[in-house]
Design a protein around this motif. Structure first.
Motif, PDB file in Angstrom:
ATOM      1  N   LYS A  84      11.604   3.711  -8.233  1.00 52.64           N
ATOM      2  CA  LYS A  84      11.748   2.829  -6.938  1.00 52.64           C
ATOM      3  C   LYS A  84      11.895   3.789  -5.853  1.00 52.64           C
ATOM      4  N   TYR A  85      11.744   3.260  -4.557  1.00 52.04           N
ATOM      5  CA  TYR A  85      11.834   4.011  -3.453  1.00 52.04           C
ATOM      6  C   TYR A  85      13.286   4.403  -3.291  1.00 52.04           C
ATOM      7  N   LYS A  86      14.398   3.345  -3.656  1.00 51.94           N
ATOM      8  CA  LYS A  86      15.877   3.638  -3.309  1.00 51.94           C
ATOM      9  C   LYS A  86      16.050   4.950  -4.358  1.00 51.94           C
ATOM     10  N   GLN A  87      15.623   5.254  -5.243  1.00 55.24           N
ATOM     11  CA  GLN A  87      15.808   6.509  -6.126  1.00 55.24           C
ATOM     12  C   GLN A  87      15.352   7.503  -5.387  1.00 55.24           C
ATOM     13  N   PHE A  88      13.921   7.458  -5.035  1.00 49.95           N
ATOM     14  CA  PHE A  88      13.501   8.614  -4.086  1.00 49.95           C
ATOM     15  C   PHE A  88      14.329   8.891  -2.778  1.00 49.95           C
ATOM     16  N   PHE A  89      14.789   7.918  -2.104  1.00 51.65           N
ATOM     17  CA  PHE A  89      15.623   8.044  -0.934  1.00 51.65           C
ATOM     18  C   PHE A  89      16.918   8.740  -1.279  1.00 51.65           C
ATOM     19  N   GLU A  90      17.613   8.475  -2.461  1.00 55.44           N
ATOM     20  CA  GLU A  90      18.852   9.165  -2.762  1.00 55.44           C
ATOM     21  C   GLU A  90      18.780  10.373  -3.347  1.00 55.44           C
ATOM     22  N   ARG A  91      17.550  10.684  -3.923  1.00 57.62           N
ATOM     23  CA  ARG A  91      17.616  11.824  -4.510  1.00 57.62           C
ATOM     24  C   ARG A  91      16.823  13.126  -3.725  1.00 57.62           C
ATOM     25  N   ALA A 142       2.930  14.534  -9.126  1.00 60.01           N
ATOM     26  CA  ALA A 142       3.551  15.752  -8.921  1.00 60.01           C
ATOM     27  C   ALA A 142       4.788  15.810  -9.916  1.00 60.01           C
ATOM     28  N   LYS A 143       4.779  14.916 -10.845  1.00 61.42           N
ATOM     29  CA  LYS A 143       6.478  14.938 -11.767  1.00 61.42           C
ATOM     30  C   LYS A 143       6.380  16.273 -12.284  1.00 61.42           C
ATOM     31  N   ASN A 144       5.242  17.084 -12.737  1.00 65.80           N
ATOM     32  CA  ASN A 144       5.485  18.132 -13.693  1.00 65.80           C
ATOM     33  C   ASN A 144       5.483  19.579 -12.777  1.00 65.80           C
ATOM     34  N   THR A 145       5.376  19.282 -11.441  1.00 71.77           N
ATOM     35  CA  THR A 145       5.526  20.654 -10.409  1.00 71.77           C
ATOM     36  C   THR A 145       6.907  21.112 -10.821  1.00 71.77           C
ATOM     37  N   GLU A 146       7.225  22.389  -9.872  1.00 63.84           N
ATOM     38  CA  GLU A 146       8.713  22.918 -10.015  1.00 63.84           C
ATOM     39  C   GLU A 146       9.541  21.848  -9.319  1.00 63.84           C
ATOM     40  N   PHE A 147       9.002  21.413  -8.114  1.00 58.75           N
ATOM     41  CA  PHE A 147      10.017  20.505  -7.358  1.00 58.75           C
ATOM     42  C   PHE A 147      10.093  19.217  -8.089  1.00 58.75           C
ATOM     43  N   THR A 178       0.907  -1.150  -0.030  1.00 58.55           N
ATOM     44  CA  THR A 178       0.104  -0.087  -0.019  1.00 58.55           C
ATOM     45  C   THR A 178       0.929   1.228   0.018  1.00 58.55           C
ATOM     46  N   GLN A 179       1.809   1.331   0.783  1.00 56.26           N
ATOM     47  CA  GLN A 179       2.664   2.487   0.837  1.00 56.26           C
ATOM     48  C   GLN A 179       3.575   2.770  -0.358  1.00 56.26           C
ATOM     49  N   ASN A 180       4.122   1.602  -0.877  1.00 51.85           N
ATOM     50  CA  ASN A 180       4.829   1.758  -1.975  1.00 51.85           C
ATOM     51  C   ASN A 180       3.880   2.307  -3.095  1.00 51.85           C
ATOM     52  N   LYS A 181       2.851   1.616  -3.514  1.00 51.53           N
ATOM     53  CA  LYS A 181       1.792   2.173  -4.398  1.00 51.53           C
ATOM     54  C   LYS A 181       1.485   3.553  -4.416  1.00 51.53           C
ATOM     55  N   LEU A 182       1.422   4.135  -3.094  1.00 48.36           N
ATOM     56  CA  LEU A 182       1.058   5.348  -2.873  1.00 48.36           C
ATOM     57  C   LEU A 182       2.164   6.222  -3.121  1.00 48.36           C
ATOM     58  N   LEU A 183       3.461   5.901  -2.695  1.00 50.25           N
ATOM     59  CA  LEU A 183       4.315   6.810  -3.281  1.00 50.25           C
ATOM     60  C   LEU A 183       4.824   6.766  -4.516  1.00 50.25           C
ATOM     61  N   THR A 184       4.471   5.773  -5.481  1.00 49.99           N
ATOM     62  CA  THR A 184       4.572   5.868  -6.880  1.00 49.99           C
ATOM     63  C   THR A 184       3.340   6.983  -7.340  1.00 49.99           C
ATOM     64  N   LYS A 185       2.241   6.763  -6.855  1.00 43.86           N
ATOM     65  CA  LYS A 185       1.285   7.787  -6.930  1.00 43.86           C
ATOM     66  C   LYS A 185       1.663   9.239  -6.971  1.00 43.86           C
ATOM     67  N   LEU A 186       2.075   9.449  -5.656  1.00 46.57           N
ATOM     68  CA  LEU A 186       2.545  10.911  -5.278  1.00 46.57           C
ATOM     69  C   LEU A 186       3.495  11.484  -6.206  1.00 46.57           C
ATOM     70  N   ILE A 187       4.432  10.414  -6.704  1.00 52.62           N
ATOM     71  CA  ILE A 187       5.556  10.866  -7.728  1.00 52.62           C
ATOM     72  C   ILE A 187       4.978  11.122  -9.138  1.00 52.62           C
ATOM     73  N   VAL A 188       4.191  10.365  -9.266  1.00 52.19           N
ATOM     74  CA  VAL A 188       3.523  10.507 -10.900  1.00 52.19           C
ATOM     75  C   VAL A 188       3.025  11.774 -10.800  1.00 52.19           C
ATOM     76  N   LYS A 192      13.591  15.536 -10.839  1.00 52.52           N
ATOM     77  CA  LYS A 192      13.557  14.682 -11.971  1.00 52.52           C
ATOM     78  C   LYS A 192      12.662  13.503 -11.522  1.00 52.52           C
ATOM     79  N   PHE A 193      11.432  13.718 -11.073  1.00 49.06           N
ATOM     80  CA  PHE A 193      10.429  12.864 -10.723  1.00 49.06           C
ATOM     81  C   PHE A 193      10.217  11.832 -11.707  1.00 49.06           C
ATOM     82  N   HIS A 194      10.128  12.252 -13.064  1.00 53.22           N
ATOM     83  CA  HIS A 194       9.785  11.283 -14.074  1.00 53.22           C
ATOM     84  C   HIS A 194      11.015  10.113 -14.184  1.00 53.22           C
ATOM     85  N   GLU A 195      11.985  10.123 -13.545  1.00 54.40           N
ATOM     86  CA  GLU A 195      12.970   9.204 -13.693  1.00 54.40           C
ATOM     87  C   GLU A 195      12.884   8.248 -12.245  1.00 54.40           C
ATOM     88  N   ILE A 196      11.939   8.516 -11.477  1.00 57.90           N
ATOM     89  CA  ILE A 196      12.040   7.621 -10.138  1.00 57.90           C
ATOM     90  C   ILE A 196      11.081   6.838 -10.349  1.00 57.90           C
TER      91      ILE A 196
END
Length: 503
Positions: free
Chosen positions: A60-67, A44-49, A32-42, A54-58
């Protein structure tokens, strides 16, 4: 009467269906949490943040964690100020119109937390439905929807220049409340959103005393003041004489335990107490067991969670773990990414997990010393600065100090009790107290509200400590040495009573 029964049936039916979703994230929390994270990233990918990191490249969680870096409110203040001025697509898609105002942990007097439409609909209101669904599930014979729910909310103000709104979170939610909830809630919005507390309280009594009230919603300290005033108004001994069908209190914002004796006095008959964990940043958890105050962490309500072991909170590169790696009974600082655009945001709250599968927590405090016995959120930065300013104005010098709460008793408001050891005493300790009180009001808007007309907090109580008191206290508990410090603020009376006993 038929309309009331039909409304109760429809509301009851839809809330019971929510249990299926709750049970789903309880069984599959990691997915549930992993699916939610993907949804949040997708989303918000075109926001300034999103473009910056580079949300469009993320994927996995590991990429989110590192970036994405961990952040505090001070890191976001300039960005949030831009959003408050009407800029769109900065942290979250579209324009954010509402901001929950609360005392900050930075140099700012207050912080303004963005509250998006998504966070209201899929976070706060969804969690509110789940809170009621859980209660219905636990109490199958409940009749709460045949009556009314009394809500104690804040007030809201309009930033007319930028056409954005800010105020207490409760007032924002009341202002935008969906029809299904508005149908059972009293008082009316125009009363619930009054900014003048005494006037609101009087209108609240007039509006509610002769209704069939079955639910109470609010912060326990404010609620206690309202209930005691209600009893006094009608010369009654307990609330059951006014509302015989009262069934449950949903409370949050602070610990009920210091007030439970007073509540049991005015509710001598059986009544249910359900704890919730809601903040400006999101609705995090609800009590899901009638006989256990531990809180079920809500995993599918627009918030992705990470946790920092509290012993690493001040490290430059602290260990950060997702929910699948947490340990039982370990103190963590909570980090959230939300559908209001708070990305890897350090809330300042600390929690412990009491259960895994399902994930249940208890709130253990804040990441710094504080007093929040009455919702005032007084932090060390406030007290240090207020005392510094007060010393300048009174030509005095402080050696050591500590402070803690004096809890409400009966109709008597609470207070803060200070023990101060001076190197140079002020000429007039009452004058010192009054100036300190005013300085705290200037620095902390929540403290100022609680001090309004002594309704929640009376003026501070100050003890002038004898010379060497704090040294003797540290010595008694084998805490002499540079690594041991006087606890400046505490949310209970453990330290202050201990020091007073040896004075």
């Amino acid at each position: 009467m038929i309309i009331n029964y039909l409304s109760e049936y429809i509301t009851h039916y839809f809330l019971k269906k929510r249990i299926n979703d709750i049970e789903l994230f309880m069984r599959y929390p990691i997915e549930t949490q992993n699916k939610l994270l993907t949804k949040l990233i997708v989303y918000a990918k075109n926001t300034e943040f999103g473009n910056k990191y580079k949300f469009h490249e993320i994927k996995k969680y590991k990429q989110f964690f590192e970036r994405i870096p961990i952040c505090k409110y001070s890191d976001l203040k300039i960005t949030i100020d831009r959003i408050r001025k009407g800029e769109k697509n900065i942290l979250w898609p579209g324009k954010i119109k509402w901001f929950a105002k609360s005392s900050g942990t930075t140099a700012s007097r207050s912080k303004y937390i963005p509250v998006s439409t998504d966070s209201m609909k899929y976070g706060h209101y969804k969690a509110g439905k789940d809170m009621l669904s859980i209660y219905i599930h636990n109490h199958s014979k409940t009749k709460i929807f045949f009556g009314k729910a009394v809500r104690l909310g804040g007030s809201y103000t309009i930033n007319k220049f930028y056409n954005t709104f800010h105020g207490d979170l409760s007032s924002i939610l009341i202002k935008n409340l969906p029809f299904w909830a508005e149908n059972i809630c009293i008082p009316r919005k125009n009363i619930a959103l009054m900014s003048e507390w005494e006037n609101k309280l009087n209108n609240l009594i007039i509006e509610t005393w002769n209704k069939d009230v079955r639910i109470l919603l609010g912060v326990c300290s404010w609620m206690l003041i309202f209930l005691e005033k209600l009893l006094k108004k009608f010369n009654k001994h307990n609330i059951h004489e006014i509302w015989p069908n009262i069934e449950v209190i949903f409370h949050g914002g602070m610990n009920l335990n210091p007030y439970i004796i007073q509540y049991k006095k005015i509710f001598p008959n059986s009544i249910n107490y359900y704890n919730v964990y809601s903040a400006s940043e999101g609705f995090f958890a609800v009590q899901d067991q009638s006989n256990n105050e531990n809180l079920l962490l809500l995993l599918n309500h627009g918030i992705f969670y990470e946790f920092i072991p509290i012993e690493e909170i001040h490290n430059d590169n602290p260990k950060i773990v997702p929910i699948e790696n947490v340990e039982l009974n370990k103190n963590y600082a909570m980090v959230i990414s939300t559908n209001s655009g708070l990305w890897r945001y350090l809330t300042g709250d600390t929690i412990k997990f009491t259960s895994i599968l399902p994930y249940r927590i208890v709130i253990t405090g804040r990441t710094c010393h504080y007093i929040n016995a009455f919702g005032e959120e007084l932090i060390v930065e406030n007290s240090d600065k207020a005392l510094t300013n007060t010393c300048v104005k009174t030509n005095s010098i402080i050696h050591e100090y500590t402070a803690g709460p004096i809890y409400m008793k009966g109709e008597k408001s609470g207070s803060h009790e200070w023990i101060i050891e001076f190197k140079k005493c002020p000429d007039n300790i009452i004058n010192f107290r009054n100036i300190l009180d005013e300085e705290l009001k200037k620095l902390n808007s929540d403290y100022e509200i609680k001090r309004y007309k002594n309704l929640i907090l009376n003026p501070p109580v100050i003890h002038v400590a004898r010379k060497g008191l704090f040294y003797d206290w540290l010595k008694k508990y084998n805490k002499l040495g540079g690594q041991n410090k006087i606890p400046r603020l505490s949310n209970d009376r453990k330290y202050i009573d201990s020091i007073l006993r040896i004075d």
